[in-house]
Every structure is written in structure tokens, then in C-alpha cells.
Design a protein around this motif. Structure first.
Motif, PDB file in Angstrom:
ATOM      1  N   MET A 211     -48.059   9.557  45.648  1.00 43.42           N
ATOM      2  CA  MET A 211     -48.852  10.735  45.971  1.00 43.42           C
ATOM      3  C   MET A 211     -47.985  11.898  46.453  1.00 43.42           C
ATOM      4  O   MET A 211     -48.447  13.020  46.569  1.00 43.42           O
ATOM      5  N   ILE A 212     -46.743  11.606  46.790  1.00 47.07           N
ATOM      6  CA  ILE A 212     -45.854  12.630  47.328  1.00 47.07           C
ATOM      7  C   ILE A 212     -45.003  13.215  46.206  1.00 47.07           C
ATOM      8  O   ILE A 212     -44.472  12.481  45.371  1.00 47.07           O
ATOM      9  N   GLU A 213     -44.900  14.519  46.194  1.00 42.99           N
ATOM     10  CA  GLU A 213     -44.067  15.167  45.185  1.00 42.99           C
ATOM     11  C   GLU A 213     -42.595  14.810  45.440  1.00 42.99           C
ATOM     12  O   GLU A 213     -42.059  15.081  46.521  1.00 42.99           O
ATOM     13  N   LYS A 214     -41.971  14.181  44.473  1.00 44.44           N
ATOM     14  CA  LYS A 214     -40.598  13.706  44.645  1.00 44.44           C
ATOM     15  C   LYS A 214     -39.629  14.860  44.474  1.00 44.44           C
ATOM     16  O   LYS A 214     -39.535  15.457  43.407  1.00 44.44           O
ATOM     17  N   GLU A 215     -38.904  15.180  45.559  1.00 42.41           N
ATOM     18  CA  GLU A 215     -37.925  16.257  45.530  1.00 42.41           C
ATOM     19  C   GLU A 215     -36.664  15.788  46.237  1.00 42.41           C
ATOM     20  O   GLU A 215     -36.730  15.050  47.225  1.00 42.41           O
ATOM     21  N   PRO A 216     -35.480  16.213  45.769  1.00 40.30           N
ATOM     22  CA  PRO A 216     -34.240  15.825  46.445  1.00 40.30           C
ATOM     23  C   PRO A 216     -34.093  16.572  47.767  1.00 40.30           C
ATOM     24  O   PRO A 216     -34.393  17.771  47.858  1.00 40.30           O
ATOM     25  N   ILE A 217     -33.614  15.872  48.794  1.00 44.41           N
ATOM     26  CA  ILE A 217     -33.359  16.500  50.087  1.00 44.41           C
ATOM     27  C   ILE A 217     -32.055  15.938  50.648  1.00 44.41           C
ATOM     28  O   ILE A 217     -31.583  14.881  50.233  1.00 44.41           O
ATOM     29  N   THR A 218     -31.486  16.674  51.568  1.00 42.45           N
ATOM     30  CA  THR A 218     -30.323  16.198  52.326  1.00 42.45           C
ATOM     31  C   THR A 218     -30.757  16.061  53.778  1.00 42.45           C
ATOM     32  O   THR A 218     -31.151  17.058  54.408  1.00 42.45           O
ATOM     33  N   VAL A 219     -30.708  14.836  54.276  1.00 44.05           N
ATOM     34  CA  VAL A 219     -31.119  14.558  55.653  1.00 44.05           C
ATOM     35  C   VAL A 219     -29.907  14.741  56.557  1.00 44.05           C
ATOM     36  O   VAL A 219     -28.825  14.199  56.293  1.00 44.05           O
ATOM     37  N   ILE A 220     -30.102  15.506  57.639  1.00 46.06           N
ATOM     38  CA  ILE A 220     -28.987  15.822  58.529  1.00 46.06           C
ATOM     39  C   ILE A 220     -29.412  15.498  59.959  1.00 46.06           C
ATOM     40  O   ILE A 220     -30.423  16.017  60.453  1.00 46.06           O
ATOM     41  N   LEU A 221     -28.624  14.669  60.623  1.00 47.73           N
ATOM     42  CA  LEU A 221     -28.865  14.310  62.023  1.00 47.73           C
ATOM     43  C   LEU A 221     -27.652  14.729  62.836  1.00 47.73           C
ATOM     44  O   LEU A 221     -26.514  14.391  62.493  1.00 47.73           O
ATOM     45  N   SER A 222     -27.880  15.477  63.899  1.00 47.84           N
ATOM     46  CA  SER A 222     -26.772  15.964  64.721  1.00 47.84           C
ATOM     47  C   SER A 222     -26.407  14.946  65.799  1.00 47.84           C
ATOM     48  O   SER A 222     -27.109  13.965  66.031  1.00 47.84           O
ATOM     49  N   GLN A 223     -25.301  15.207  66.480  1.00 46.29           N
ATOM     50  CA  GLN A 223     -24.831  14.308  67.519  1.00 46.29           C
ATOM     51  C   GLN A 223     -25.813  14.218  68.679  1.00 46.29           C
ATOM     52  O   GLN A 223     -25.901  13.183  69.342  1.00 46.29           O
TER      53      GLN A 223
END
Length: 741
Positions: free
Chosen positions: A500-512
Motif C-alpha cells: 500500500m506504500i509508494e515504494k521510493e528510494p531513501i537514505t536513512v541518516i542517524l546522527s551521533q
């Protein structure tokens, strides 16, 4: 105090005193408040409401009166409880979307199917409905017992005798102490047919009855989608649940488009709440194939559900809505009622109908006996009047000549006191000859009626015939068509919500410092480094993913939390603290964040050198609190979480003492939760890093610097050992930070 009189104090164990008093309260709640009576299907508050309205002469053909007047009489004379609770009970009796056959005819705002409350009782007016009058029919004919009210000033009936199966027709719900009741409404025509069938066949099977009573019949309609066996089992045991769906149809539009039309909603679901549920799905993007919901209702429910595109499968959208909203509910059945002896118990459909029929037979017999008593009284009077007509001249002479004519008349004509009094109370106009003929006809008619009633009392067969005739009359007057249709349907299938979710590329970023964001597209490493960070913060973990991915965040306390790729904050600004999305304490460190697949394997290791293999599916949690994955020893923490490559067959572990050991991956157990087994033995310090790899390809690590060079050690025989060994110093050139990557 020493001089205090303690003679009235009774010493008793506290638990015994508490148990005794609580039992009294519980029994009072069960028998006098929360459970309906199987005979009239009413709770005391409803019975007292209708009784008060009857005494106020609020007949269906009469004028309305203010609801405040009714509520005042009820709480003042019969039901000493809160006025609001009494008025709420009255409102429900008047709502045609709450009761299948309303007992109160309301004028004014009595609430609506949207869930809006009724107006205050000073504004609304009410009177009884014809069905309520039928339910109370016979109260003046000695059919039921009366009891004193709570203050002894008035009387109220213990139960209503009228021929109307209110318990099953209108249903009931209530919560007592230790028990509850939930009875859905049913169709009167089906109930009467089932009752007639039981009169003719008292030993009829439960399945025969469910051929007649096909299932609940809700005032708001809808579709009952359970199969016959499920419905039968519920009625046989008196416990169960019915799956009820909204009535939804697909309407085609010009140009090839379409939309879903909801014309009936499940019973007890406020329309406004249902619309809010659907709108929230759209706002949260939990159902991308749904574009909009519109309410076009007037007196009839009309909800329009617009799909995202005409290519959307209507069945898929409908199945999704059934699972995610109250377009499908489960209505419970718990036929827990008070029987004729005021004893609570769960009855089957057959038992409830038989109990009601037995009560109606008792009412019929009691009414007949009371009528015979009245006929006998009247016949006695008529016999005296006929005696007077036969000796009219002598009666007149006695009355004219005697100061006390009654004793002489009683002696001369063998009259009773009542007969003599009736003669003396005759009017002169009654001395006409026509009156004598009318008395004779009345006497003959009453004697015939008495003979029929006596036969009725002595003959159970006549009683059953009479009851069947009365039931047929009831059905002809009040019976109607079923509103809730029965269409067997399977349980809504599991939907792949990621689809059901539109599949799109993403870059996940978590900071310190634990700030998370997702940028559209797959960014290169140098692009991530160029991003803006809060002062004192910097990059920690980043990777490529899709909006359909599920992300697992591993904390040092052994818990794992799940994040949805499509719910991550955008990269505008610095993102948001990840702790806003999960219940993670500020002092707990984040160890790893990665996208997981249900079928992937992960290597998990703690700081004390213990570890195990777990599956990606085992790391997924459904709540903000996450789930405990690693059971840690005191002072321990999670040190390593790494994906295991599909071709991996070995594990390399290095400790803070800079000793490394390599062993077979097969030596590690696969657990859903636990401490794991010892990976490496330490005299000082703990585990620094661990990795799974393919043994024949060797172990690789980065040499550091900006060259990007990697060194691979293919001959690992010096470090090969069984799991739990102490190990030896790593190969020359191994990074000083004791990390494989």
C-alpha cells in the motif's frame, strides 16, 4: 479511649467483613441493576421508566410531556439514582438506531447515528409507543405481582406481562460484578415463528430454530457474514460473536471511474467516528489506494469512498477497510439473564424462548383466573338483580315500609349482603322491563365466557392454541422485514501493507546524538558528510533503503525497536530525535540501525562475549516500547549487531584484549530471545567486535586513510578454534580500534 463505650463494636476479621459486604453489593448489582429479566427483557431502570410514563398517561394517542417530568417521577418514586443515568436510559429507548422496536416515542433531539448526544431533558418530550403499551398489557388484570417501592409509598410491577419478546427483539447489554450480558436485537417475525414452532415442538433442535431465527437483525441494517455453523454454535451455547459489516456497493462513474458507497454502517458505530477513522488512514498514508472520504448523508447514510486511481482493485480496497476500520465489527453474544427465580445464568436461544413462553402461559392462566373471579362477582350481583325483578312489588313494598330494608330482603329472598346492596342502589329507570332482558343476556354471556375460561385453565392444549393465536396477531400487527441481510463471507484476508506504500528510494541518516531523517534518493557517502548537523553533532549511521522497508533500532539495553521507512521525518533541517518515535531512555545508547527483512539473519553479541543468531522477523516489534531481544547479565550491554551474509559459514570475534578467534557459524544457536552462548573467553575486558563471513574468501578489513585500500587475510588457520576459546593476537596490520569495519 479508656472511658469509651465499646459495647457496640463487633470484632471480626477484616477480610470476612469486606467479603460479606462486597457480596451484598455484587448481588444487588446483578439482580437489581445490570442484567435483564428473561420474561420482559428489561432492566429495573427501563421497567420503572415505562411504568412511570404509563401512570402519567403518556399513551401513544395522547400528548407528549417533558422528559424532565418523567425523569423526576422515576427518580422520586421508583429509582433513586442519578437523573442523567435515568435520562440516558430513556433516550436509548427512543432511538430507532439503537432499538429495533423503540419503546419510547421521542419528540425533539434524542441524538443521532453520528454519535451526537441528546438535548437536555428540559427540552425534549416523550410518550409511549404502541409496542410499549403491548409490553405492559395486562398489568391491571392480576397477571403479575407488585412490590413496594424503595420508600414504601408506591407500588411497582416486578415484571411486565405483555406478549412481546422484548429480550431478543430489542436486545440488551450490561456489566455487573463478575458477569456481563450482551444480546443483539432480532427480527420479531422470526422470533414469533420460532416461538410457534416451539409450542408445537417443545423438543425441537437448536438447528431447527436457527433455520427460523437466521441471526441478529440490527436496526441499522448491515450484512452478517458468519456462516450457519458459527451462528448455530453461538445460539446453542449462549456465547459467541457475530461478524457484522457495513453495506457497501461499487458505483460506476462516467468515463470508467468508480467509488464505494456505504449505505448502512454496523450497529453501535457512530458515523462520525467511522469517518474520522477513514480520514486518519488517509492522513497517515496507511492506505495509499484510498484518496478521499465524503459524507453525503441526509436521513439515509451515504458515505462516498474515492480510490486513488480507477485501476485500484475495489475488492482489495474493501478488504483493507474491513481490517483497518469499523466497517467490520464483531458484536458479542452473551445471553446472560435473570430467570423467573431471579437467578442469573447463560441461556441458549431455545432456553430463552422456552422461558418466555412458559411465562406467557403463566400470565394467560393468571389472567383467566382473575377474570373468572370478576365474572363470579358480577354473576352474583346479576342473580340478586334478577331475584328483585321477579319479586319487584314485594321489594318495593319492603323498601317503602321498612327503615332498614336490607336485613329483611336478605332473609326473605336469600340474598347476600352484596346482592341486597346492589338492589338498594338501583336507579328507578332500571326498573323498566328492557333492563331485565339485558341482565339476562349479560348473565348468559358471562356464564359462557366463564365456561370457556375454565376449560382454558384446565387444558394445556387450549392454552397453547390461544397463545399461538395471540402470537399470530402480534406478528400481523408489528412484524416487519429483516433489515440485516445474511451473506456468508470469509474473514478479511491479510493484506501486504507494504504494497500500500509508494515504494521510493531513501537514505536513512542517524546522527551521533540520535537525530534521524530520511532524504529522498540514494545519496553517496561524500554527500552525507556535506549535510548540516547540529552543533556538537555529526554522522553516525546512514544507509540506503526504501519507503516500504522496516527499520530495526538496537539499543544497548538489549531492546529492539521498529521504525517504518515511510514514517521517518524529512531531511528538512536536522530531522527529529528518534526517541520521539520510540520509548527509549536518554541514557541508553543506540548500537545499530538497519533495514531488516523477515528472512534475513543477524549476528547479535553482548559486551561479555556471549551471542547468538536471530532472524529479521524476530526483531520486529509492534509497539513504541519495542521488545526485549537480548537478556543481559548485570553490567553487560549489547556490543554488536551485524547482518549475516547468505554465504557466510564462519564467525570472527575480537576482544578488547586484542585477541581474535575464528569458529564455525553453525556453532551458534538461532534464538528469538535470550543470552546466547559464549563466543570468546576473556580474562580482562570484554568483546570489541564480531563479524560473520565466508571462510574460504578470508577476512578483510580496511587499512585506513583516504586510499580506500582493503587487506584480506586468507589463511586463518592460526585463529581457528572452537567457540569460547581465548584466541590469539590478530594478523599484522589489523586496525588499532579492534573493529572489522
Amino acid at each position: 479511649m479508656p472511658d469509651q463505650d465499646l459495647s457496640s463494636v463487633i470484632e471480626t476479621p477484616f477480610d470476612a467483613a469486606l467479603s460479606e459486604r462486597y457480596l451484598v453489593y455484587a448481588l444487588s448489582t446483578i439482580t437489581a441493576r445490570s442484567l435483564p429479566d428473561v420474561r420482559d427483557g428489561l432492566k429495573p431502570v427501563h421497567r420503572r421508566l415505562l411504568w412511570a410514563m404509563r401512570l402519567l398517561r403518556l399513551d401513544p394517542t395522547g400528548a407528549y410531556k417533558k422528559s424532565a417530568r418523567v425523569v423526576g417521577d422515576v427518580i422520586g418514586k421508583y429509582h433513586p439514582h442519578g437523573d442523567q443515568s435515568v435520562y440516558d436510559a430513556m433516550v436509548r429507548l427512543a432511538q430507532d438506531f439503537a432499538l429495533r422496536y423503540p419503546l419510547v416515542d421521542g419528540q425533539g433531539n434524542f441524538g443521532n447515528i453520528d454519535g451526537d448526544n441528546a438535548a437536555a431533558y428540559r427540552y425534549t418530550e416523550a410518550r409511549l409507543t404502541p409496542i410499549a403499551m403491548r409490553l405492559m398489557a395486562g398489568l391491571d388484570e392480576g397477571t403479575v405481582d407488585f412490590r413496594a417501592t424503595y420508600n414504601g409509598e408506591e407500588e411497582e410491577p416486578e415484571v411486565f406481562p405483555g406478549l412481546f419478546p422484548n429480550l431478543l427483539a430489542n436486545g440488551a447489554s450490561g456489566i455487573a460484578v463478575g458477569m456481563a450480558t450482551s444480546i443483539p436485537p432480532h427480527n420479531l417475525t422470526e422470533l414469533v415463528d420460532a416461538a410457534v414452532h416451539l409450542i408445537d415442538n417443545p423438543k425441537a433442535g437448536d438447528r431447527e430454530l436457527t433455520d427460523i431465527v437466521k441471526g441478529p437483525d440490527f436496526p441499522t441494517g448491515g450484512v452478517l457474514v458468519d456462516d450457519k455453523d458459527t451462528i448455530t454454535r453461538a445460539y446453542v451455547s449462549g456465547r459467541g460473536a457475530f461478524r457484522l459489516r457495513a453495506r457497501v456497493s461499487t458505483e460506476r462513474e462516467k468515463g470508467g471511474g468508480w467509488h464505494l458507497l456505504v449505505s448502512e454502517i454496523p450497529y453501535g458505530v457512530p458515523k462520525s467516528k467511522l469517518i474520522e477513522q477513514i480520514a486518519q488512514l488517509i492522513a497517515d498514508k496507511k492506505l495509499p489506494i484510498l484518496a478521499d472520504v465524503r459524507d453525503e448523508s441526509d436521513e439515509q447514510v451515504r458515505l462516498i469512498l474515492e480510490p486513488r486511481a480507477r485501476t485500484v482493485d475495489p475488492d482489495l480496497l474493501l478488504e483493507s477497510l474491513y481490517r483497518l476500520t469499523d466497517l467490520e465489527i464483531r458484536f458479542p453474544l452473551n445471553l446472560n439473564v435473570l430467570d423467573a427465580s431471579r437467578t442469573p445464568g447463560v441461556m441458549s436461544l431455545k432456553e430463552a424462548l422456552l422461558a418466555w413462553l412458559a411465562f406467557q402461559i403463566d400470565v394467560l392462566v393468571r389472567r383467566s383466573r382473575v377474570r373468572i373471579e370478576k365474572i363470579d362477582d358480577r354473576l352474583e350481583i346479576l342473580a340478586g338483580l334478577l331475584a328483585a325483578y321477579l319479586n319487584l312489588d314485594r321489594v318495593i313494598a319492603i323498601i317503602r315500609s321498612e327503615d332498614e330494608p336490607k336485613p329483611l330482603m336478605m332473609a326473605e329472598f336469600s340474598l347476600s349482603d352484596r346482592q341486597a346492596e346492589a338492589i338498594l342502589n338501583m336507579r328507578l329507570r332500571s326498573l323498566r322491563k328492557l333492563e331485565e332482558m339485558e341482565i339476562g343476556r349479560e348473565r348468559q354471556s358471562l356464564e359462557k365466557e366463564r365456561d370457556e375460561l375454565a376449560k382454558l385453565i384446565d387444558s394445556p392444549a387450549r392454552q397453547r392454541t390461544r397463545l399461538k393465536r395471540d402470537l399470530t396477531t402480534l406478528k400481523e400487527k408489528f412484524g416487519d422485514e429483516r433489515r440485516t441481510s445474511i451473506e456468508e463471507a470469509a474473514v478479511a484476508r491479510d493484506i501486504d501493507w507494504s504494497a500500500m506504500i509508494e515504494k521510493e528510494p531513501i537514505t536513512v541518516i542517524l546522527s551521533q546524538r540520535g537525530w534521524i531523517r530520511a532524504m529522498k534518493g540514494h545519496l553517496a557517502l561524500d554527500q552525507v558528510a556535506e549535510l548540516k548537523w547540529r552543533e556538537g553533532d555529526g554522522p553516525f549511521i546512514h544507509f540506503h533503503a526504501q519507503t516500504t522497508d522496516r527499520l530495526a533500532l538496537f539499543a544497548s539495553n538489549g531492546r529492539v525497536y521498529t521504525l517504518a521507512g515511510d514514517k521517518l521525518p524529512s531531511a528538512r533541517g536536522f530531522g527529529e530525535p528518534v526517541r520521539l518515535f520510540i520509548d527509549l531512555e536518554a541514557e541508553i545508547d543506540i548500537v545499530q540501525l538497519l533495514a531488516v527483512r523477515p528472512d534475513m539473519k543477524l549476528l547479535v553479541a553482548s559486551s561479555d562475549g556471549r551471542g547468538f543468531v536471530t532472524s529479521g522477523e524476530g526483531t520486529l516489534a509492534e509497539t513504541r516500547k519495542g521488545k526485549q531481544l537480548v537478556n543481559l547479565r548485570p553490567g553487560g550491554s549489547v556490543a554488536v549487531v551485524r547482518p549475516i551474509p547468505d554465504e557466510a559459514d564462519a564467525v570472527a570475534v575480537i576482544g578488547e584484549n586484542r585477541k581474535m578467534v575464528v569458529f564455525a557459524l553453525s556453532e551458534l544457536p538461532e534464538l528469538g530471545r535470550g543470552q546466547g552462548v559464549t563466543l570468546q573467553r576473556y580474562r580482562d575486558g570484554g568483546l570489541s567486535d564480531a563479524v560473520a563471513f565466508r571462510l574460504e574468501r578470508g577476512l578483510s578489513w580496511a587499512l585506513g586513510g583516504e586510499t580506500g585500500r582493503v587487506r584480506t587475510e586468507t589463511d586463518l588457520s592460526p585463529w581457528r578454534a572452537a567457540r569460547g576459546a581465548a584466541g590469539r593476537m590478530p594478523p599484522i596490520g589489523f586496525p588499532r580500534n579492534n573493529r572489522f569495519a
